[in-house]
Design an enzyme around this catalytic site. Structure first.
Site, PDB file in Angstrom:
ATOM      1  N   ASP A 112       8.663  34.728 -27.276  1.00 11.68           N
ATOM      2  CA  ASP A 112       8.988  34.677 -25.568  1.00 11.68           C
ATOM      3  C   ASP A 112       8.024  33.825 -24.964  1.00 11.68           C
ATOM      4  O   ASP A 112       6.954  32.930 -25.269  1.00 11.68           O
ATOM      5  CB  ASP A 112       8.382  36.388 -25.119  1.00 11.68           C
ATOM      6  CG  ASP A 112       9.308  37.349 -25.770  1.00 11.68           C
ATOM      7  OD1 ASP A 112      10.221  36.422 -26.654  1.00 11.68           O
ATOM      8  OD2 ASP A 112       9.008  38.536 -25.673  1.00 11.68           O
ATOM      9  N   ARG A 162      16.619  30.438 -26.629  1.00 10.43           N
ATOM     10  CA  ARG A 162      16.550  31.304 -25.276  1.00 10.43           C
ATOM     11  C   ARG A 162      16.657  31.366 -24.783  1.00 10.43           C
ATOM     12  O   ARG A 162      15.879  30.486 -24.103  1.00 10.43           O
ATOM     13  CB  ARG A 162      15.919  33.040 -26.254  1.00 10.43           C
ATOM     14  CG  ARG A 162      16.490  33.921 -25.052  1.00 10.43           C
ATOM     15  CD  ARG A 162      15.229  34.935 -25.131  1.00 10.43           C
ATOM     16  NE  ARG A 162      14.679  35.932 -26.268  1.00 10.43           N
ATOM     17  CZ  ARG A 162      13.911  36.584 -26.467  1.00 10.43           C
ATOM     18  NH1 ARG A 162      13.376  36.031 -25.910  1.00 10.43           N
ATOM     19  NH2 ARG A 162      13.747  36.838 -27.666  1.00 10.43           N
TER      20      ARG A 162
HETATM   21  P1  FDA Z   1      19.695  39.505 -12.795  1.00 10.63           P
HETATM   22  O1  FDA Z   1      17.765  39.864 -12.100  1.00 10.63           O
HETATM   23  O2  FDA Z   1      19.482  39.184 -11.679  1.00 10.63           O
HETATM   24  O3  FDA Z   1      20.816  40.848 -13.530  1.00 10.63           O
HETATM   25  C1  FDA Z   1      21.649  40.946 -13.249  1.00 10.63           C
HETATM   26  C2  FDA Z   1      22.309  42.014 -13.571  1.00 10.63           C
HETATM   27  O4  FDA Z   1      21.104  42.867 -14.136  1.00 10.63           O
HETATM   28  C3  FDA Z   1      21.527  43.436 -12.344  1.00 10.63           C
HETATM   29  O5  FDA Z   1      22.408  43.464 -10.724  1.00 10.63           O
HETATM   30  C4  FDA Z   1      21.708  44.497 -12.598  1.00 10.63           C
HETATM   31  O6  FDA Z   1      22.343  45.183 -12.361  1.00 10.63           O
HETATM   32  C5  FDA Z   1      21.035  44.600 -14.131  1.00 10.63           C
HETATM   33  N1  FDA Z   1      20.073  44.355 -14.028  1.00 10.63           N
HETATM   34  C6  FDA Z   1      19.026  43.305 -14.346  1.00 10.63           C
HETATM   35  N2  FDA Z   1      17.523  43.868 -14.578  1.00 10.63           N
HETATM   36  C7  FDA Z   1      17.256  44.926 -14.650  1.00 10.63           C
HETATM   37  C8  FDA Z   1      16.577  46.335 -15.323  1.00 10.63           C
HETATM   38  N3  FDA Z   1      15.541  46.280 -15.126  1.00 10.63           N
HETATM   39  N4  FDA Z   1      17.241  47.439 -14.624  1.00 10.63           N
HETATM   40  C9  FDA Z   1      18.287  47.499 -15.052  1.00 10.63           C
HETATM   41  N5  FDA Z   1      19.471  46.271 -14.963  1.00 10.63           N
HETATM   42  C10 FDA Z   1      19.035  45.605 -14.139  1.00 10.63           C
HETATM   43  N6  FDA Z   1      11.898  36.382 -19.599  1.00 10.63           N
HETATM   44  C11 FDA Z   1      10.690  36.048 -19.593  1.00 10.63           C
HETATM   45  O7  FDA Z   1      10.655  35.944 -18.071  1.00 10.63           O
HETATM   46  N7  FDA Z   1      10.086  35.653 -20.975  1.00 10.63           N
HETATM   47  C12 FDA Z   1      11.195  35.885 -21.589  1.00 10.63           C
HETATM   48  O8  FDA Z   1      11.288  35.782 -22.879  1.00 10.63           O
HETATM   49  C13 FDA Z   1      12.379  36.533 -21.542  1.00 10.63           C
HETATM   50  N8  FDA Z   1      12.678  37.519 -22.674  1.00 10.63           N
HETATM   51  C14 FDA Z   1      13.660  37.543 -22.623  1.00 10.63           C
HETATM   52  C15 FDA Z   1      14.329  38.474 -23.089  1.00 10.63           C
HETATM   53  C16 FDA Z   1      15.878  39.054 -23.525  1.00 10.63           C
HETATM   54  C17 FDA Z   1      17.007  39.638 -24.352  1.00 10.63           C
HETATM   55  C18 FDA Z   1      16.329  39.596 -22.076  1.00 10.63           C
HETATM   56  C19 FDA Z   1      17.869  40.289 -21.767  1.00 10.63           C
HETATM   57  C20 FDA Z   1      15.305  38.730 -20.852  1.00 10.63           C
HETATM   58  C21 FDA Z   1      14.070  38.294 -20.978  1.00 10.63           C
HETATM   59  N9  FDA Z   1      13.625  38.004 -20.226  1.00 10.63           N
HETATM   60  C22 FDA Z   1      12.226  36.770 -20.466  1.00 10.63           C
HETATM   61  C23 FDA Z   1      14.144  38.254 -18.491  1.00 10.63           C
HETATM   62  C24 FDA Z   1      14.210  37.614 -18.075  1.00 10.63           C
HETATM   63  O9  FDA Z   1      14.237  36.512 -17.253  1.00 10.63           O
HETATM   64  C25 FDA Z   1      14.961  37.885 -16.545  1.00 10.63           C
HETATM   65  O10 FDA Z   1      14.137  38.694 -16.012  1.00 10.63           O
HETATM   66  C26 FDA Z   1      16.226  39.816 -16.469  1.00 10.63           C
HETATM   67  O11 FDA Z   1      17.306  39.477 -17.659  1.00 10.63           O
HETATM   68  C27 FDA Z   1      16.385  39.753 -15.952  1.00 10.63           C
HETATM   69  O12 FDA Z   1      17.823  38.612 -15.553  1.00 10.63           O
HETATM   70  P2  FDA Z   1      19.483  38.538 -15.984  1.00 10.63           P
HETATM   71  O13 FDA Z   1      19.581  37.247 -16.078  1.00 10.63           O
HETATM   72  O14 FDA Z   1      19.345  39.716 -16.390  1.00 10.63           O
HETATM   73  O15 FDA Z   1      19.660  38.909 -13.853  1.00 10.63           O
END
Ligand code: FDA
Length: 285
Positions: A112, A162
């Site tokens: 991560d 990733r």
């Molecule tokens: P965005 O935040 O724009 O969300 C898009 C949509 O997803 C929202 O409208 C909602 O519907 C849904 N959603 C998102 N988060 C949600 C929540 N908490 N609860 C409910 N619904 C939610 N970050 C980092 O800094 N270092 C890392 O190593 C990782 N590793 C990692 C692994 C994996 C498998 C994932 C999925 C995510 C990470 N992250 C991470 C976290 C990532 O950086 C980010 O903060 C979250 O995934 C939210 O971003 P989205 O891309 O989902 O988009």
């Protein structure tokens, strides 16, 4: 908070449980549904080398148990859990010990990415381990200005990546402050990874990012086995179902353990509507 008896009720949707047994049970269930897993033993920023060692041992045990039970699961590690903030050398040795075990048992270690001050050391450790053992995946955050350069370097070195948007509070000196710019960068970087990367993982729950990637792979004729999507356990299960039904590879990030507080708070901060979910669970008998 972490030891309160309320914990299970609060966190059950996002966290597999307190024990490795509970985690492996969730892995098995997800694998049966055709979903891959990455196991996160909760904890970050340890305050002693003793704690760092016990975190490493928990991960070593997890890798062995995954292999014994033939689960389709990698592990995800934060280097601050291995004491990056205390001794970079001790941290590097622990990470090496883990990746060496992964290469013995056919496992995979995903590292991560944490706050921007740690990116250089994280990438140096991960690329060094990749060169020696393979068996690793690096993480890149689309909100950082530097990420295009880091992805170019990782692609040159054939390190799997990733891609996520980024979850830490970062200053405008290092990260795009506007969400629209983060999204544009995510789309650009995902195209680079899909075309030039090694089996990239697109970690997002954002339908706009997912649809963009799907349109791109369609246009370029990239096979479904050439990449995977990743999401967090308990988030956007509708999208998870859609991807599985479409025959895409999906891996869920499934945390377990007692130190759930910072992980849980980041999930709440990402989406304040989760507070409603929290309130409902607190009121439910
Ligand atoms: P965005 O935040 O724009 O969300 C898009 C949509 O997803 C929202 O409208 C909602 O519907 C849904 N959603 C998102 N988060 C949600 C929540 N908490 N609860 C409910 N619904 C939610 N970050 C980092 O800094 N270092 C890392 O190593 C990782 N590793 C990692 C692994 C994996 C498998 C994932 C999925 C995510 C990470 N992250 C991470 C976290 C990532 O950086 C980010 O903060 C979250 O995934 C939210 O971003 P989205 O891309 O989902 O988009």
């Amino acid at each position: 908070m972490e030891t309160s008896p309320l914990a299970g009720r609060l966190t059950g949707r996002f966290v597999a449980g307190q024990t490795l047994e509970q985690e492996l049970e969730v892995c098995r269930r997800l694998n049966q549904q055709g979903i891959l897993v990455t196991v996160d033993h909760l904890g970050e920023k340890v305050t002693s080398l003793e704690e760092a060692r016990s975190s490493r041992d928990a991960y070593l045990d997890t890798l062995s148990r995954i292999a014994q039970q033939k689960l389709e699961a990698s592990v995800s590690v934060k280097l601050s859990q291995f004491g990056l903030g205390l001794s970079e050398e001790v941290c590097r040795q622990s990470a090496q010990c883990l990746v060496s075990r992964a290469s013995e048992v056919g496992g995979l270690v995903e590292f991560d990415m944490e706050s921007h001050e740690t990116v250089d050391s994280n990438l140096a450790i991960v690329t060094g381990l990749h060169e020696r053992f393979g068996r690793v995946r690096s993480v890149i955050q689309a909100y950082l200005y530097r990420s295009a350069g880091d992805i170019a370097m990782l692609c040159r070195n054939r390190v799997p990546v990733r891609l996520c948007k980024g979850a830490y509070q970062e200053p405008p000196a290092v990260a795009f402050p506007r969400k629209a710019d983060v999204n544009e960068n995510y789309k650009r970087l995902s195209e680079v990874l899909l075309e030039q990367g090694v089996y990239p993982a697109l970690a997002t729950h954002d339908p706009e990012m997912i649809d963009h990637a799907l349109a791109f792979v369609e246009r370029k004729g990239i096979p479904k086995e050439g990449f995977e999507f990743q999401m967090l356990y308990g988030i956007r299960r509708d999208l998870q179902d859609r991807l599985i039904a479409g025959g895409y590879r999906l891996r869920l990030y499934v945390p377990y353990g007692g130190a759930w507080y910072p992980y849980f708070m980041r999930r709440l901060a990402e989406r304040p509507a989760n507070l409603l979910f929290l309130a409902r669970n607190l009121l439910r008998r």
